[in-house]
Design a protein around this motif. Structure first.
Motif, PDB file in Angstrom:
ATOM      1  N   ILE A   1       9.397 -76.234  41.692  1.00 55.14           N
ATOM      2  CA  ILE A   1       8.236 -76.860  42.323  1.00 55.14           C
ATOM      3  C   ILE A   1       8.515 -77.111  43.801  1.00 55.14           C
ATOM      4  O   ILE A   1       9.529 -77.728  44.161  1.00 55.14           O
ATOM      5  N   GLY A   2       7.586 -76.660  44.655  1.00 55.53           N
ATOM      6  CA  GLY A   2       7.666 -76.953  46.081  1.00 55.53           C
ATOM      7  C   GLY A   2       8.920 -76.409  46.727  1.00 55.53           C
ATOM      8  O   GLY A   2       9.475 -75.396  46.325  1.00 55.53           O
ATOM      9  N   GLY A   3       9.366 -77.093  47.790  1.00 53.38           N
ATOM     10  CA  GLY A   3      10.577 -76.696  48.485  1.00 53.38           C
ATOM     11  C   GLY A   3      10.298 -76.071  49.839  1.00 53.38           C
ATOM     12  O   GLY A   3       9.159 -76.014  50.321  1.00 53.38           O
ATOM     13  N   PHE A   4      11.362 -75.579  50.437  1.00 55.86           N
ATOM     14  CA  PHE A   4      11.314 -74.984  51.773  1.00 55.86           C
ATOM     15  C   PHE A   4      11.958 -73.610  51.702  1.00 55.86           C
ATOM     16  O   PHE A   4      13.013 -73.433  51.087  1.00 55.86           O
ATOM     17  N   GLY A   5      11.300 -72.601  52.321  1.00 53.17           N
ATOM     18  CA  GLY A   5      11.867 -71.267  52.420  1.00 53.17           C
ATOM     19  C   GLY A   5      12.465 -71.058  53.795  1.00 53.17           C
ATOM     20  O   GLY A   5      12.849 -72.003  54.482  1.00 53.17           O
ATOM     21  N   SER A   6      12.516 -69.827  54.196  1.00 57.09           N
ATOM     22  CA  SER A   6      13.110 -69.536  55.500  1.00 57.09           C
ATOM     23  C   SER A   6      12.285 -70.123  56.644  1.00 57.09           C
ATOM     24  O   SER A   6      12.828 -70.577  57.654  1.00 57.09           O
ATOM     25  N   ASP A   7      10.952 -70.109  56.513  1.00 63.22           N
ATOM     26  CA  ASP A   7      10.101 -70.631  57.580  1.00 63.22           C
ATOM     27  C   ASP A   7       8.803 -71.202  57.029  1.00 63.22           C
ATOM     28  O   ASP A   7       7.784 -71.223  57.717  1.00 63.22           O
ATOM     29  N   GLU A   8       8.801 -71.673  55.789  1.00 67.12           N
ATOM     30  CA  GLU A   8       7.561 -72.129  55.165  1.00 67.12           C
ATOM     31  C   GLU A   8       7.825 -73.307  54.242  1.00 67.12           C
ATOM     32  O   GLU A   8       8.867 -73.361  53.558  1.00 67.12           O
ATOM     33  N   TYR A   9       6.886 -74.246  54.227  1.00 67.51           N
ATOM     34  CA  TYR A   9       6.918 -75.366  53.296  1.00 67.51           C
ATOM     35  C   TYR A   9       5.971 -75.042  52.141  1.00 67.51           C
ATOM     36  O   TYR A   9       4.823 -74.662  52.375  1.00 67.51           O
ATOM     37  N   TYR A  10       6.465 -75.225  50.918  1.00 70.47           N
ATOM     38  CA  TYR A  10       5.738 -74.697  49.768  1.00 70.47           C
ATOM     39  C   TYR A  10       4.960 -75.770  48.999  1.00 70.47           C
ATOM     40  O   TYR A  10       5.411 -76.914  48.867  1.00 70.47           O
ATOM     41  N   SER A  11       3.813 -75.333  48.462  1.00 71.19           N
ATOM     42  CA  SER A  11       3.091 -76.107  47.455  1.00 71.19           C
ATOM     43  C   SER A  11       3.163 -75.387  46.112  1.00 71.19           C
ATOM     44  O   SER A  11       2.528 -75.805  45.149  1.00 71.19           O
ATOM     45  N   THR A  12       3.954 -74.339  46.054  1.00 74.95           N
ATOM     46  CA  THR A  12       3.978 -73.453  44.889  1.00 74.95           C
ATOM     47  C   THR A  12       4.628 -74.098  43.668  1.00 74.95           C
ATOM     48  O   THR A  12       5.408 -75.041  43.770  1.00 74.95           O
ATOM     49  N   CYS A  13       4.275 -73.539  42.527  1.00 77.06           N
ATOM     50  CA  CYS A  13       4.929 -73.886  41.260  1.00 77.06           C
ATOM     51  C   CYS A  13       5.146 -72.590  40.497  1.00 77.06           C
ATOM     52  O   CYS A  13       4.198 -71.816  40.293  1.00 77.06           O
ATOM     53  N   GLN A  14       6.366 -72.347  40.123  1.00 75.03           N
ATOM     54  CA  GLN A  14       6.719 -71.142  39.374  1.00 75.03           C
ATOM     55  C   GLN A  14       7.478 -71.550  38.122  1.00 75.03           C
ATOM     56  O   GLN A  14       8.111 -72.611  38.088  1.00 75.03           O
ATOM     57  N   SER A  15       7.418 -70.705  37.115  1.00 76.13           N
ATOM     58  CA  SER A  15       8.140 -70.999  35.878  1.00 76.13           C
ATOM     59  C   SER A  15       8.990 -69.812  35.470  1.00 76.13           C
ATOM     60  O   SER A  15       8.647 -68.651  35.723  1.00 76.13           O
ATOM     61  N   PHE A  16      10.100 -70.130  34.852  1.00 76.54           N
ATOM     62  CA  PHE A  16      10.989 -69.114  34.284  1.00 76.54           C
ATOM     63  C   PHE A  16      11.179 -69.438  32.810  1.00 76.54           C
ATOM     64  O   PHE A  16      11.602 -70.544  32.454  1.00 76.54           O
ATOM     65  N   HIS A  17      10.842 -68.491  31.949  1.00 77.76           N
ATOM     66  CA  HIS A  17      11.005 -68.665  30.505  1.00 77.76           C
ATOM     67  C   HIS A  17      12.354 -68.092  30.109  1.00 77.76           C
ATOM     68  O   HIS A  17      12.590 -66.887  30.232  1.00 77.76           O
ATOM     69  N   VAL A  18      13.251 -68.943  29.627  1.00 81.70           N
ATOM     70  CA  VAL A  18      14.627 -68.512  29.399  1.00 81.70           C
ATOM     71  C   VAL A  18      14.764 -67.603  28.182  1.00 81.70           C
ATOM     72  O   VAL A  18      15.775 -66.911  28.052  1.00 81.70           O
ATOM     73  N   VAL A  19      13.778 -67.599  27.287  1.00 78.68           N
ATOM     74  CA  VAL A  19      13.853 -66.729  26.110  1.00 78.68           C
ATOM     75  C   VAL A  19      13.338 -65.336  26.444  1.00 78.68           C
ATOM     76  O   VAL A  19      13.995 -64.333  26.201  1.00 78.68           O
ATOM     77  N   THR A  20      12.148 -65.261  27.032  1.00 73.71           N
ATOM     78  CA  THR A  20      11.592 -63.956  27.389  1.00 73.71           C
ATOM     79  C   THR A  20      12.143 -63.446  28.718  1.00 73.71           C
ATOM     80  O   THR A  20      11.971 -62.267  29.051  1.00 73.71           O
ATOM     81  N   LYS A  21      12.771 -64.322  29.480  1.00 73.48           N
ATOM     82  CA  LYS A  21      13.375 -63.996  30.767  1.00 73.48           C
ATOM     83  C   LYS A  21      12.341 -63.418  31.738  1.00 73.48           C
ATOM     84  O   LYS A  21      12.552 -62.382  32.360  1.00 73.48           O
ATOM     85  N   THR A  22      11.227 -64.123  31.855  1.00 71.67           N
ATOM     86  CA  THR A  22      10.161 -63.711  32.761  1.00 71.67           C
ATOM     87  C   THR A  22       9.779 -64.856  33.683  1.00 71.67           C
ATOM     88  O   THR A  22       9.820 -66.024  33.296  1.00 71.67           O
ATOM     89  N   TRP A  23       9.403 -64.511  34.910  1.00 74.48           N
ATOM     90  CA  TRP A  23       8.879 -65.457  35.885  1.00 74.48           C
ATOM     91  C   TRP A  23       7.360 -65.423  35.871  1.00 74.48           C
ATOM     92  O   TRP A  23       6.754 -64.393  35.598  1.00 74.48           O
TER      93      TRP A  23
END
Length: 515
Positions: free
Chosen positions: A236-258
């Motif tokens: 959730i959120g965070g900072f990249g190389s030059d951008e502040y994020y509002s993003t939310c991403q998920s990783f499913h550890v069983v299916t191994k998909t983002w």
């Protein structure tokens, strides 16, 4: 509890005419779990009839073994030596230590010593002596009168003794550690190359970190937050190389998909997060210009973020955790100074209330729940990085000082795994740390653990339990796990936790319907 009736172990309980929910409940009970697991040792003509629920009963025994062993006299009463050895030798056995496995074997023998002492060599072979604490091995195994008196036990004792005296690496590799029931993931952070996508997993049984490679990266992030629901990790959120994020991403550890999920309503980095029920809360943070006191929560069922009551104070770089149905947030930076204030959120009243402030001002922290207390450690007080630790008692609304860490570290990650608190990475001021240490309140000291593969700070740690494909995340084979490409959210498996939580049960359903 009375001895089981024959029907309790028989095919009648697993007939399709018996409701699946009832059969599943029966399989999860200790006595029936032991009883049904005994079918694993039966001839194939019987085993194939009970595959789905039999597996569930076996999972109940192995994953909850400490509670089963301590709370069930049936373990000593019902199992034969062969069955107990089969259970104790399982890779999946969830045990706090190999000493605990030995004590269970010894308890079984002492239940009827005259007739069971002859089985001790078989049971001793099920204990992974090379992974036992050295002092415990020599005091409680090698010098045990029953072991000393049995010549058939001596080869195993001699081999383990040689390993402990010589620390023979070849012997250590020959005896694999058990599979962990909890795996800690460390995601992203700031390295000497800047923000990273690097993900590592920690295996407490082997005390090793392993890199998880991805085919399509989630994007480099630092000062983000993570949360877990079932087998889904949310970044959730965070900072990249030059951008502040509002993003939310998920990783499913069983299916191994983002999967890319709905973004937050505000950009946030240096945010804190907590899970309450089935909702994920994003707390405070900074959008690049303003600090937030706003809080929003994410519902995975409808894939939406909604604002809830704001905190009483603006804060970024704070720590947050859930305890007994409420969210606690501590410390952080308010734009002028590092703070020691703390507050609690009541979801029923949708209200934040100040609680007793911490002893020390600190930002760049996280906090965890451990044995009924809320712990925080390290951080930065405005002039120096800290090694001190303190804990909060929600019952008495009071803070007490704890034992100092071995190193000063700020913007570290904290996680609780295998009943210990782990302090991971961080910044020491003018250097990035890869060291890790863990705290056990039974000894009240911090001890070193294996180093990260990549030094980092501003990272986040999360613990996932009971991963069916755990071998993809621990170092038991040569292949390094690779992750499939990220999916766009449609009806993602991480958008609703119910799908995830019932994953292994769905497998049992399909098999059960074929009976």
């Amino acid at each position: 509890m009375p001895r089981l009736l024959p029907l309790s172990c028989g095919p009648g309980w697993w007939s399709p005419s018996v409701p699946l929910s009832l059969r599943r409940t029966v399989a999860r009970t200790t006595v029936f779990g032991i009883c049904i697991s005994r079918w694993l040792l039966q001839p194939p003509r019987r085993k194939h009839q009970f595959t789905g629920l039999e597996r569930e009963a076996w999972h109940h025994l192995t994953s909850r073994f400490p509670a089963v062993a301590q709370g069930s006299a049936q373990l000593a009463e019902m199992l034969s030596a062969e069955e107990l050895a089969h259970l104790l030798s399982a890779d999946q056995l969830n045990t706090p230590s190999e000493l605990f496995v030995w004590q269970c074997a010894l308890h079984w023998v002492q239940h009827r010593p005259a007739e069971r002492a002859r089985h001790l060599p078989v049971l001793l072979a099920a204990v992974r002596l090379h992974h036992m604490d050295r002092r415990a091995f020599f005091r409680q195994v090698a010098k045990n009168p029953l072991v000393v008196a049995d010549s058939l036990c001596q080869p195993a004792v001699s081999a383990a003794s040689e390993f402990f005296y010589r620390r023979n690496a070849g012997l250590a590799r020959a005896v694999e550690p058990r599979l962990p029931h909890q795996v800690m993931f460390v995601v992203g952070g700031w390295t000497d190359q800047g923000p990273t996508t690097h993900v590592e997993t920690y295996d407490t049984k082997a005390n090793e970190w392993q890199q998880v490679l991805v085919e399509e990266e989630a994007g480099p992030k630092v000062y983000h937050a993570t949360a877990v629901l079932g087998h889904c990790i949310y970044v959730i959120g965070g900072f990249g190389s030059d951008e502040y994020y509002s993003t939310c991403q998920s990783f499913h550890v069983v299916t191994k998909t983002w999967a890319d999920l709905s973004p937050m309503n505000a950009r946030r980095y240096y945010l804190a997060s907590a899970v309450l029920g089935n909702d994920i809360y994003a707390i405070g943070g900074l959008d690049g210009v303003r600090r937030h006191r706003s809080v929003e929560k994410y519902n995975p069922y409808d894939n939406q973020w909604r604002f809830v009551a704001s905190m009483n104070s603006k804060r970024s770089d704070a720590g947050a955790t859930e305890f007994n149905g409420k969210i606690y947030v501590v410390g952080g930076f308010d734009g002028f100074e590092c703070v020691k204030s703390a507050e609690v959120y009541d979801p029923d009243a949708d209200q934040w209330t100040f609680i007793r402030p911490m002893i020390s001002r600190r930002s760049g922290i996280t906090c965890v729940v451990y044995h009924g207390y809320i712990y925080t450690a390290g951080g930065y007080n405005g002039s120096a990085f800290l090694s001190c630790c303190e804990r909060f008692n929600p019952v008495t609304n009071s803070w007490t000082s704890g034992h100092n860490m071995r190193s000063r570290r700020g913007n570290l990650a904290l996680g609780v795994v295998n009943d210990k608190i782990y302090a991971i990475g961080g910044s020491g001021g003018n250097y990035i740390m890869k060291t890790v240490e863990h705290f056990d309140d039974s000894t009240n000291e911090w001890l070193p653990a294996a180093d990260l593969r990549v030094a980092r700070y501003g990272t986040s740690a999360i613990v996932v339990e009971d991963i069916p494909n755990v071998l993809d995340y621990v170092k038991r084979k040569l292949a390094v796990p690779r992750v499939q490409a990220r999916e766009k959210i449609g009806s993602s498996s991480c958008a609703a936790t119910q799908t995830d939580r019932s994953h292994h049960l769905n497998t049992s359903d399909s098999e059960d319907e074929e009976v």
